[in-house]
Design a protein around this motif. Structure first.
Motif, PDB file in Angstrom:
ATOM      1  N   VAL A 147       0.875  -1.160   0.000  1.00 43.40           N
ATOM      2  CA  VAL A 147       0.000   0.000   0.000  1.00 43.40           C
ATOM      3  C   VAL A 147       0.918   1.217   0.000  1.00 43.40           C
ATOM      4  O   VAL A 147       1.807   1.328   0.852  1.00 43.40           O
ATOM      5  CB  VAL A 147      -0.932   0.017   1.219  1.00 43.40           C
ATOM      6  N   CYS A 148       0.720   2.113  -0.961  1.00 46.80           N
ATOM      7  CA  CYS A 148       1.687   3.182  -1.191  1.00 46.80           C
ATOM      8  C   CYS A 148       1.063   4.574  -1.116  1.00 46.80           C
ATOM      9  O   CYS A 148      -0.094   4.777  -1.514  1.00 46.80           O
ATOM     10  CB  CYS A 148       2.319   3.018  -2.579  1.00 46.80           C
ATOM     11  N   GLY A 149       1.849   5.511  -0.617  1.00 46.79           N
ATOM     12  CA  GLY A 149       1.494   6.927  -0.641  1.00 46.79           C
ATOM     13  C   GLY A 149       2.478   7.645  -1.546  1.00 46.79           C
ATOM     14  O   GLY A 149       3.672   7.665  -1.257  1.00 46.79           O
ATOM     15  N   ILE A 150       1.986   8.225  -2.642  1.00 42.63           N
ATOM     16  CA  ILE A 150       2.881   8.783  -3.659  1.00 42.63           C
ATOM     17  C   ILE A 150       2.760  10.299  -3.785  1.00 42.63           C
ATOM     18  O   ILE A 150       3.216  10.888  -4.764  1.00 42.63           O
ATOM     19  CB  ILE A 150       2.634   8.120  -5.035  1.00 42.63           C
ATOM     20  N   LYS A 151       2.125  10.937  -2.773  1.00 44.33           N
ATOM     21  CA  LYS A 151       2.024  12.399  -2.764  1.00 44.33           C
ATOM     22  C   LYS A 151       2.771  12.971  -1.572  1.00 44.33           C
ATOM     23  O   LYS A 151       2.883  12.326  -0.521  1.00 44.33           O
ATOM     24  CB  LYS A 151       0.561  12.830  -2.720  1.00 44.33           C
ATOM     25  N   ASP A 152       3.255  14.215  -1.725  1.00 47.83           N
ATOM     26  CA  ASP A 152       3.989  14.856  -0.636  1.00 47.83           C
ATOM     27  C   ASP A 152       3.035  15.581   0.317  1.00 47.83           C
ATOM     28  O   ASP A 152       1.809  15.541   0.147  1.00 47.83           O
ATOM     29  CB  ASP A 152       5.072  15.795  -1.177  1.00 47.83           C
ATOM     30  N   PHE A 153       3.591  16.261   1.295  1.00 49.64           N
ATOM     31  CA  PHE A 153       2.776  16.879   2.345  1.00 49.64           C
ATOM     32  C   PHE A 153       1.987  18.082   1.839  1.00 49.64           C
ATOM     33  O   PHE A 153       1.102  18.595   2.538  1.00 49.64           O
ATOM     34  CB  PHE A 153       3.636  17.262   3.547  1.00 49.64           C
ATOM     35  N   LYS A 154       2.275  18.526   0.612  1.00 47.87           N
ATOM     36  CA  LYS A 154       1.510  19.622   0.012  1.00 47.87           C
ATOM     37  C   LYS A 154       0.476  19.111  -0.989  1.00 47.87           C
ATOM     38  O   LYS A 154      -0.205  19.903  -1.645  1.00 47.87           O
ATOM     39  CB  LYS A 154       2.463  20.607  -0.665  1.00 47.87           C
ATOM     40  N   GLY A 155       0.398  17.787  -1.098  1.00 46.54           N
ATOM     41  CA  GLY A 155      -0.575  17.202  -2.015  1.00 46.54           C
ATOM     42  C   GLY A 155      -0.072  17.035  -3.434  1.00 46.54           C
ATOM     43  O   GLY A 155      -0.837  16.666  -4.331  1.00 46.54           O
ATOM     44  N   ASN A 156       1.208  17.304  -3.657  1.00 43.34           N
ATOM     45  CA  ASN A 156       1.787  17.145  -4.990  1.00 43.34           C
ATOM     46  C   ASN A 156       2.329  15.736  -5.172  1.00 43.34           C
ATOM     47  O   ASN A 156       2.853  15.129  -4.229  1.00 43.34           O
ATOM     48  CB  ASN A 156       2.924  18.150  -5.201  1.00 43.34           C
ATOM     49  N   LYS A 157       2.241  15.230  -6.390  1.00 47.31           N
ATOM     50  CA  LYS A 157       2.786  13.915  -6.677  1.00 47.31           C
ATOM     51  C   LYS A 157       4.315  13.960  -6.656  1.00 47.31           C
ATOM     52  O   LYS A 157       4.929  14.903  -7.141  1.00 47.31           O
ATOM     53  CB  LYS A 157       2.338  13.452  -8.075  1.00 47.31           C
ATOM     54  N   PHE A 158       4.901  12.928  -6.079  1.00 46.14           N
ATOM     55  CA  PHE A 158       6.346  12.779  -6.157  1.00 46.14           C
ATOM     56  C   PHE A 158       6.734  12.349  -7.563  1.00 46.14           C
ATOM     57  O   PHE A 158       5.958  11.661  -8.259  1.00 46.14           O
ATOM     58  CB  PHE A 158       6.835  11.707  -5.177  1.00 46.14           C
ATOM     59  N   ASP A 159       7.931  12.720  -7.996  1.00 48.09           N
ATOM     60  CA  ASP A 159       8.513  12.128  -9.190  1.00 48.09           C
ATOM     61  C   ASP A 159       9.214  10.858  -8.734  1.00 48.09           C
ATOM     62  O   ASP A 159      10.300  10.913  -8.152  1.00 48.09           O
ATOM     63  CB  ASP A 159       9.508  13.090  -9.847  1.00 48.09           C
ATOM     64  N   LEU A 160       8.608   9.720  -8.967  1.00 46.16           N
ATOM     65  CA  LEU A 160       9.096   8.460  -8.416  1.00 46.16           C
ATOM     66  C   LEU A 160      10.458   8.055  -8.982  1.00 46.16           C
ATOM     67  O   LEU A 160      11.179   7.277  -8.360  1.00 46.16           O
ATOM     68  CB  LEU A 160       8.067   7.351  -8.662  1.00 46.16           C
ATOM     69  N   HIS A 161      10.801   8.586 -10.140  1.00 47.13           N
ATOM     70  CA  HIS A 161      12.102   8.247 -10.733  1.00 47.13           C
ATOM     71  C   HIS A 161      13.267   8.718  -9.859  1.00 47.13           C
ATOM     72  O   HIS A 161      14.352   8.126  -9.898  1.00 47.13           O
ATOM     73  CB  HIS A 161      12.234   8.879 -12.126  1.00 47.13           C
TER      74      HIS A 161
END
Length: 518
Positions: free
Chosen positions: A439-453
């Motif tokens: 189960v993954c969380g892929i957004k930062d604390f501001k609600g922006n998506k991380f660049d997973l690369h």
């Protein structure tokens, strides 16, 4: 080194020359082995959740789900060829002689051809096989009585009949119910409607598929979508993507020179499941559930899977709430009390299992703040781990990182230096393995998506020896999706029941009691 034709080929695949050069250098230098510190075990890297705690985390997820966007991500591009290897071997080698038949009768056991034909009517695909045989003016029961084994397998595996060996594993009939049978794909749709449904009743699932198989998945969905949506009171939103050509890796000959086809073009090969980090990176959701296509069970065993998916998500949300609060403080407050910084460091080490490097000066507030921010501001994953009962799969370990810190990693056997006695000793002491239950969380604390690369450890790839048209070559796989591709994520490992892990690697696995709808 590269001709204009080569450069045109790179451009067509959207791969830059710098990437090609890096891959060629990796063939020459090889990839470093992981530096294991110790196995992750219960209460030392792996959480064991009591029933009371399960209730708490289940409630955390239930309380927050209305405000969250949820998505299930299923790698489903694999064909079923390996699943039927033993059947194909039998089809190609069995001779219809008395000696061969006696040998067939005498070789009994769970994964033998005798058992396959003895229990053939227990498979969920039996009805379809009988129908396609009948369409060819034959009778399956009579063929079995007459020991027409090769003809039956041809009808199952090849274009003469069901063509199962060429289908994606997700579209094979896995489970039989009273009035119907379901494919693995359909079992995932049912799961999605039961634990990945938002407050509006929308259930999102994304599958990575082969371009050749996409239409087959769409056709299957069209036949069953309305039935599932009505039964489970939700609306399915199913999307697909294919592994990007830009994630293919160059192949080399045994001298580490680019391997060329007869027409002079360079041979590229798929980069393995680690390439799917690019597909995951294009998706947008607050919580992403990840599970392999072949790890499903019939309805009678699903409830515990639903429960633990929600428990894992609850743990993620609880950890994430602390992380986000800490990041806001670290970003906004210029003067943070040392006591608060120490509290954050303790949380990082105890709840996120990341031990600071010895070089970190914790009495230097500015350096400590910078370190904490970098460690907190990352994607997070909560991974289910099951007790190791002999199944293959990567294992959970404490591992040293390049910055001197120690954190939890999922490590494959190929990443471990088997010549190092200390490392093999750590491997032998491991107690759990990874069933790909994330189960993954892929957004930062501001609600922006991380660049997973940016969180991939490029030094965790793998080189293997292959062949092409009879010529030996070396192939490279990218860092695995849940290994090196998530190396720099925050990781939490949780023990989950073994019943939540029931992969189908061979056709005989479908005869296991867990896949029988008794």
């Amino acid at each position: 080194m590269f001709s204009k034709q080569d450069q045109s080929q790179f451009k067509a695949k959207a791969i830059d020359i710098k990437t090609i050069e890096e891959q060629l250098n990796n063939f020459t230098t090889g990839f470093p082995k992981m530096k294991l510190k110790k196995p992750a075990t219960i209460d030392d890297g792996i959480l064991q959740i009591s029933e009371d705690e399960q209730e708490i985390y289940h409630e955390v997820f239930t309380a927050h789900v209305k405000s969250l966007s949820l998505l299930k991500f299923v790698p489903a591009s694999g064909a079923a060829t390996r699943m039927f290897k033993s059947l194909y071997d039998f089809l190609n080698t069995y001779q219809d002689t008395e000696d061969e038949y006696l040998k067939f009768l005498c070789t009994k056991g769970p994964e033998t051809m005798y058992n396959f034909f003895e229990r053939i009517d227990d498979f969920a695909f039996y009805g379809d096989l009988r129908n396609v045989v009948s369409e060819n003016n034959m009778d399956l029961e009579k063929m079995i009585d007459k020991n027409q084994f090769k003809q039956i397998l041809a009808m199952l595996l090849t274009r003469k009949g069901l063509n199962y060996a060429s289908l994606p594993k997700g579209l094979l009939k896995f489970h039989r119910y009273k009035h119907f049978s379901r494919t693995a794909f359909e079992e995932h749709l049912v799961e999605t409607l039961n634990y990945a449904k938002n407050s509006k009743g929308d259930a999102q699932i994304h599958l990575t598929v082969s371009e050749d198989h996409k239409t087959l998945f769409e056709d299957r969905l069209e036949k069953t979508k309305d039935t599932f949506e009505e039964k489970y009171e939700g609306k399915l939103n199913v999307t697909y993507s294919v592994q990007k050509s830009s994630t293919d890796t160059i192949a080399v000959d045994m001298n580490n020179e680019p391997f060329r086809n007869e027409d002079g073009t360079i041979l590229f090969r798929p980069g393995g499941h680690g390439a799917l980090i690019a597909n995951l990176n294009e998706l947008n959701a607050d919580i992403v559930f990840i599970k392999n296509i072949d790890n499903v069970v019939p309805d009678r065993l699903k409830e515990i899977t639903y429960r633990f998916k929600k428990v894992l998500a609850g743990i993620l949300l609880e950890r994430q709430s602390f992380i986000f609060d800490y990041l806001k403080v670290l970003e906004e407050d210029k003067d943070i009390a040392q006591e608060t910084l120490n509290e954050m460091l303790a949380f990082l080490e105890e709840k996120l299992c990341t031990k600071a490097p010895a070089s970190l000066k914790i009495d230097d507030p500015e350096k400590l703040k910078k370190y904490l921010f970098s460690k907190f501001n990352r994607p997070i994953r909560v991974c289910g781990m099951v007790k190791n009962e002999g199944e293959p799969g990567g294992g959970p370990f404490w591992s040293r990182n390049s910055d001197g810190s120690v954190s939890l990693q999922i490590v494959e056997g190929s990443q471990i230096d088997k010549q190092d006695v200390r490392q093999t000793n750590i491997l032998e002491r491991s107690t759990h393995f990874n069933p790909v239950d994330l189960v993954c969380g892929i957004k930062d604390f501001k609600g922006n998506k991380f660049d997973l690369h940016t969180f991939v450890d490029k030094q965790t790839g793998f080189i293997s020896q292959k062949s092409h048209n009879g010529n030996d070559l070396k192939a490279m796989e990218l860092p695995g999706l849940w290994n090196g591709a998530m190396s720099d994520w925050n990781s939490v490992f949780v023990e989950v029941p073994i019943v939540t892990f029931n992969p189908v690697k061979t056709v005989f696995d479908l005869l296991r009691i867990e896949h029988r709808n008794l």
